[in-house]
Motif scaffolding. Structure first.
Motif, PDB file in Angstrom:
ATOM      1  N   UNK A 179       0.830  -1.208   0.000  1.00 29.40           N
ATOM      2  CA  UNK A 179       0.000   0.000   0.000  1.00 29.40           C
ATOM      3  C   UNK A 179       0.871   1.268   0.000  1.00 29.40           C
ATOM      4  N   UNK A 182       2.209   1.912  -3.464  1.00 28.44           N
ATOM      5  CA  UNK A 182       1.116   2.478  -4.278  1.00 28.44           C
ATOM      6  C   UNK A 182       0.928   3.965  -3.968  1.00 28.44           C
ATOM      7  N   UNK A 183       0.805   4.277  -2.690  1.00 32.76           N
ATOM      8  CA  UNK A 183       0.517   5.653  -2.271  1.00 32.76           C
ATOM      9  C   UNK A 183       1.635   6.605  -2.699  1.00 32.76           C
ATOM     10  N   UNK A 186       1.701   7.401  -6.258  1.00 30.62           N
ATOM     11  CA  UNK A 186       0.693   8.423  -6.523  1.00 30.62           C
ATOM     12  C   UNK A 186       1.236   9.815  -6.244  1.00 30.62           C
ATOM     13  N   UNK A 225       3.434   8.834 -18.157  1.00 28.34           N
ATOM     14  CA  UNK A 225       2.370   7.963 -18.677  1.00 28.34           C
ATOM     15  C   UNK A 225       2.555   6.543 -18.135  1.00 28.34           C
ATOM     16  N   UNK A 226       3.823   6.106 -18.041  1.00 28.16           N
ATOM     17  CA  UNK A 226       4.086   4.769 -17.498  1.00 28.16           C
ATOM     18  C   UNK A 226       3.556   4.653 -16.070  1.00 28.16           C
ATOM     19  N   UNK A 229      -0.096   4.374 -16.123  1.00 24.33           N
ATOM     20  CA  UNK A 229      -0.550   3.008 -16.421  1.00 24.33           C
ATOM     21  C   UNK A 229      -0.456   2.142 -15.154  1.00 24.33           C
ATOM     22  N   UNK A 231      -0.636   3.093 -12.035  1.00 23.79           N
ATOM     23  CA  UNK A 231      -1.698   3.454 -11.081  1.00 23.79           C
ATOM     24  C   UNK A 231      -3.057   2.951 -11.569  1.00 23.79           C
ATOM     25  N   UNK A 232      -3.252   3.031 -12.885  1.00 18.99           N
ATOM     26  CA  UNK A 232      -4.510   2.560 -13.470  1.00 18.99           C
ATOM     27  C   UNK A 232      -4.660   1.053 -13.255  1.00 18.99           C
ATOM     28  N   UNK A 233      -3.570   0.328 -13.498  1.00 17.25           N
ATOM     29  CA  UNK A 233      -3.629  -1.131 -13.320  1.00 17.25           C
ATOM     30  C   UNK A 233      -3.926  -1.481 -11.864  1.00 17.25           C
ATOM     31  N   UNK A 235      -5.518   0.469  -9.646  1.00 20.14           N
ATOM     32  CA  UNK A 235      -6.846   0.939  -9.227  1.00 20.14           C
ATOM     33  C   UNK A 235      -7.967   0.118  -9.865  1.00 20.14           C
ATOM     34  N   UNK A 236      -7.840  -0.124 -11.164  1.00 14.97           N
ATOM     35  CA  UNK A 236      -8.970  -0.730 -11.883  1.00 14.97           C
ATOM     36  C   UNK A 236      -8.784  -2.204 -12.222  1.00 14.97           C
ATOM     37  N   UNK A 237      -7.537  -2.684 -12.209  1.00 15.97           N
ATOM     38  CA  UNK A 237      -7.312  -4.097 -12.541  1.00 15.97           C
ATOM     39  C   UNK A 237      -6.823  -4.889 -11.332  1.00 15.97           C
TER      40      UNK A 237
ATOM     41  N   UNK B   9     -12.525  -0.909 -18.806  1.00 13.50           N
ATOM     42  CA  UNK B   9     -11.157  -0.765 -18.282  1.00 13.50           C
ATOM     43  C   UNK B   9     -10.130  -1.206 -19.315  1.00 13.50           C
ATOM     44  N   UNK B  13      -7.088   1.163 -20.807  1.00 16.18           N
ATOM     45  CA  UNK B  13      -5.663   0.827 -20.649  1.00 16.18           C
ATOM     46  C   UNK B  13      -5.017   0.609 -22.016  1.00 16.18           C
ATOM     47  N   UNK B  16      -4.298   4.031 -23.514  1.00 19.19           N
ATOM     48  CA  UNK B  16      -3.133   4.689 -22.882  1.00 19.19           C
ATOM     49  C   UNK B  16      -1.840   4.041 -23.378  1.00 19.19           C
ATOM     50  N   UNK B  20       1.223   5.771 -25.455  1.00 23.79           N
ATOM     51  CA  UNK B  20       2.615   5.630 -25.016  1.00 23.79           C
ATOM     52  C   UNK B  20       3.477   5.124 -26.173  1.00 23.79           C
ATOM     53  N   UNK B 390      -4.753  11.593  -3.999  1.00 26.73           N
ATOM     54  CA  UNK B 390      -3.708  10.876  -3.264  1.00 26.73           C
ATOM     55  C   UNK B 390      -3.399  11.464  -1.893  1.00 26.73           C
ATOM     56  N   UNK B 416      -6.784   3.680   0.576  1.00 25.60           N
ATOM     57  CA  UNK B 416      -5.655   3.574   1.511  1.00 25.60           C
ATOM     58  C   UNK B 416      -6.164   3.363   2.943  1.00 25.60           C
ATOM     59  N   UNK B 419      -3.953   2.683   6.118  1.00 25.65           N
ATOM     60  CA  UNK B 419      -3.142   3.765   6.675  1.00 25.65           C
ATOM     61  C   UNK B 419      -3.910   4.604   7.679  1.00 25.65           C
TER      62      UNK B 419
END
Lengths: 275, 433
Positions: A179, A182-183, A186, A225-226, A229, A231-233, A235-237, B9, B13, B16, B20, B390, B416, B419
């Motif tokens: 966690x 991740x944070x 962000x 952008x990387x 991606x 963060x997107x993965x 959050x959503x995946x 989703x 992705x 994006x 890239x 965040x 989070x 935390x």
């Protein structure tokens, strides 16, 4: 010893020694659970940061510009900002203190590496005289600081998962490392965006364009952008754990390449930086 | 159906990752908008196995290909739908009522006023709820992080498109005393697809170029004094420098960083013919290092190679007497060489050469664009969204009366969570004091 560059280099060596001492205390404190050593490491670190801060200001005054031109001053300031950020973040997130085992050595390595580069003072070109440049550079340093902390937790995750060595018991639980990685990614993502924004305003002010597909700009965008991606993965995946840690490591390497290597391998409008 | 596809989703992705890839391709393969034909051809000849794909797919101008336009359009549509959905969700979350499930709860014996006061003192604000259940939220703006982030992205991309399509940008090299009149040819010009022709509604006269150098010979500043003359002859005198721009009649005027000396040379042939030409040379990097340039004057059968030092003494960067050396080349054969300062004459092959004037020159950039403020506004909204998302994850506490003087506190944190669990423990402790 009246030459300002000699004074600057000599004090930086003192800083390196202090940081090495702090790193040793910290590692012993964390790995062998010796609280006294851990506490001493922070006292030593702060003493080092004070001397380090003074020498950065000294060089700033002598050169007439901030630490954003030659490798020596850039690496030194990245190290100071990393340590300062780490101390600030530990106030709000006390559980990240464990990342000191990565943060402390990263800082002394950066300062020490800077010592092996040409420390001569370079004069600032007119296009670099802008408050937006100061913000641009500062936020990249802040972004890098948060990304180092995120890297520490990704590394902890991989080590704890992969290694059965006893000392890895001192590392945070897998969920905690996950966690925080991740944070802090962000946070880094946002600071990186602020740095790019300040850079684009500065470019618009200097050259009348906010984006020029300069190699350094392009790599910076790729990195951002990387991380987007990543963060997107997450959050959503629902990407987490080891594969997220490995993916983050790739992003972290990309960030290092963007900040420290692209200005060296390419001719660009950023070529006055980090040469 | 389309909306579901664009909000999927996997679609997001994939888009994006495709964007890239486009950026990566534009980095690897030289692009026509920022590389010369020579550079592109050299790259293609070095990578012959890739050149058919580059030509067929337009990979040397990726940002103007239908593939990129298609992906960008899909990405924008997806962003709009996503922003709309996220605003709807943020509104719902901000003003929702009822108790969320799967959360931590704690029973307290206290009165309503005290409960309110302890929660407000812990940073929670009373927001909505219903008659029986009161709802307190810490950092309610945190619900808006994702929505603002996506909205900001939409604004910046749209505004960037407006800039790219409508921007007009011209660069001109002006020698001291030279005027650039409306309609005259630009040295470099770029206009967006919908930008139309770039034509200044005024004349620009270069009055003076003033470079300044550090003692290390690095450039300190370039300042130019210009006169902007309208149709009726009314004029405005102005001074611009790098990072010191001016706005005039809808144009933003920038000082370019390229400057140097212009050498006015007369070529006199032995047989009687001759011509005058101007050789525009860029400032050398150091006082003791020259700059070089090759020239092919029109209708002249030879190449003139020029080399110049900022001063004949080679002791200053900003000297009064620049030194010019010329070589005349026929293929690789050197026909002659001469070194001159202003007023001097020399021989170059079959030509008598006279350097009759030297003046400074500098580049000036004129930009007319729309949408730039939208780009920056979009950036700020992105950052605001990111900070909300965040840095300030929202935490909720629901207060539900179960008996007289007994309430159940229910705590929830959607991001989070681990935390902030201790935060609820601290609140519970405050009720027990």
């Amino acid at each position: 010893m009246k030459d300002p560059v000699t004074i600057d280099v000599a004090i930086h060596w003192v800083v390196v020694l202090i940081y090495i001492t702090a790193t040793l205390f910290n590692t012993i404190g964390v790995i062998f659970k010796r609280e006294v050593f851990e506490k001493r490491s922070y006292v030593t670190l702060m003493a080092g940061m004070f001397v380090h801060g003074v020498v950065i200001i000294y060089r700033w005054v002598v050169s007439g510009h901030g630490p954003y031109m030659v490798k020596h001053e850039v690496l030194s300031s990245y190290a100071w900002v990393l340590l300062f950020l780490f101390l600030i973040f530990t106030k709000y997130f006390p559980r990240i203190k464990i990342s000191s085992v990565v943060v402390f050595p990263s800082a002394f390595l950066m300062v020490a590496l800077g010592q092996f580069t040409n420390p001569a003072i370079k004069k600032i070109p007119p296009s670099l005289r802008s408050i937006w440049l100061v913000l641009h550079v500062l936020f990249y340093k802040i972004a890098m600081g948060t990304l180092v902390i995120a890297f520490a937790f990704s590394l902890f995750y991989i080590l704890k998962k992969r290694s059965s060595a006893r000392w890895t018991e001192r590392l945070p639980e897998l969920g905690v490392s996950d966690v925080y990685a991740y944070r802090f990614t962000g946070f880094g993502f946002i600071f990186w965006a602020i740095a790019m924004l300040a850079g684009s305003i500065w470019a618009y002010q200097s050259w009348g364009r906010f984006w020029g597909w300069d190699p350094v700009e392009t790599w910076s965008l790729l990195t951002w952008v990387f991380f987007g991606i990543y963060l997107h993965l997450r959050r959503f995946f629902a990407w987490k754990g080891e594969r997220a840690a490995y993916l983050y490591t790739i992003g972290f390497i990309l960030a290092i390449v963007s900040i420290f290597f692209t200005p060296l391998i390419e001719a660009s409008i950023h070529s006055a930086y980090f040469r | 159906m389309i909306k579901r596809f664009l909000l999927s989703r996997k679609t997001v992705i994939t888009l994006i990752v495709l964007l890239l890839l486009f950026v990566l391709i534009s980095y690897i393969i030289p692009q026509r908008f920022n590389s010369s034909n020579l550079e592109i051809n050299r790259w293609l000849s070095e990578h012959p196995y890739l050149s058919p794909a580059v030509e067929r797919l337009g990979l040397d101008h990726v940002y103007t290909t239908p593939w990129f336009a298609g992906v960008l359009a899909l990405f924008l549509l997806s962003l709009f739908f996503s922003s709309y959905e996220q605003v709807r969700m943020a509104l719902k979350k901000t003003f929702q009522t009822g108790v969320a499930s799967g959360v931590l709860s704690h029973e307290v014996r206290n009165n309503e006023k005290n409960i309110n006061s302890i929660l407000v003192g812990s940073g929670y604000r009373r927001i909505r709820g219903n008659r029986s259940i009161k709802r307190f939220v810490k950092h309610p703006w945190g619900y808006w992080g994702g929505a603002l982030f996506h909205l900001g992205l939409s604004i910046s991309i749209l505004a960037s498109l407006v800039v790219v399509l409508t921007e007009k940008r011209g660069l001109v090299y002006l020698v001291e005393g030279e005027a650039f009149q409306p309609g005259k040819r630009w040295d470099l010009v770029s206009t967006g697809l919908l930008g139309g022709e770039l034509k200044l509604p005024f004349t620009v006269l270069m009055k003076r170029v003033k470079p300044e150098f550090w003692d290390t010979d690095d450039l300190k500043q370039v300042t130019t004094e210009i006169r902007l003359i309208g149709d009726n002859g009314a004029f405005t005198d102005a001074s611009i420098a790098i990072n010191n721009t001016m706005n005039y009649k809808g144009f933003k005027i920038y000082q370019g960083k390229v400057f140097g000396h212009a050498f006015f040379v007369e070529f006199q042939e032995e047989g009687g013919g001759g011509f005058k030409t101007m050789l525009l040379m860029k400032i050398p990097p150091k006082r003791n290092m020259p700059s070089y340039e090759d020239f092919s004057p029109p209708d002249f059968p030879y190449v003139v190679q020029a080399k110049y030092f900022t001063d004949v003494s080679r002791a200053v960067m900003d000297g009064p007497n620049p030194e010019l050396t010329l070589r005349l080349l026929k293929g690789r054969e050197i026909l002659g060489k001469t070194t001159l300062t202003v007023g001097q004459e020399g021989t170059l092959g079959n030509y008598r050469i006279r350097l009759f004037d030297v003046r400074r020159w500098a580049s000036i950039i004129f930009v007319k664009s729309n949408g730039m403020s939208g780009v920056f506004l979009g950036f700020f909204v992105i950052i605001l969204g990111g900070i909300f998302y965040y840095f300030t994850p929202p935490r909720e506490i629901y207060v539900k009366p179960v008996e007289d003087g007994i309430f159940v506190l229910t705590w929830r944190c959607s991001r989070f969570r681990d935390e902030y669990v201790e935060e609820f423990d601290m609140i519970k402790e405050r009720f027990e004091i």
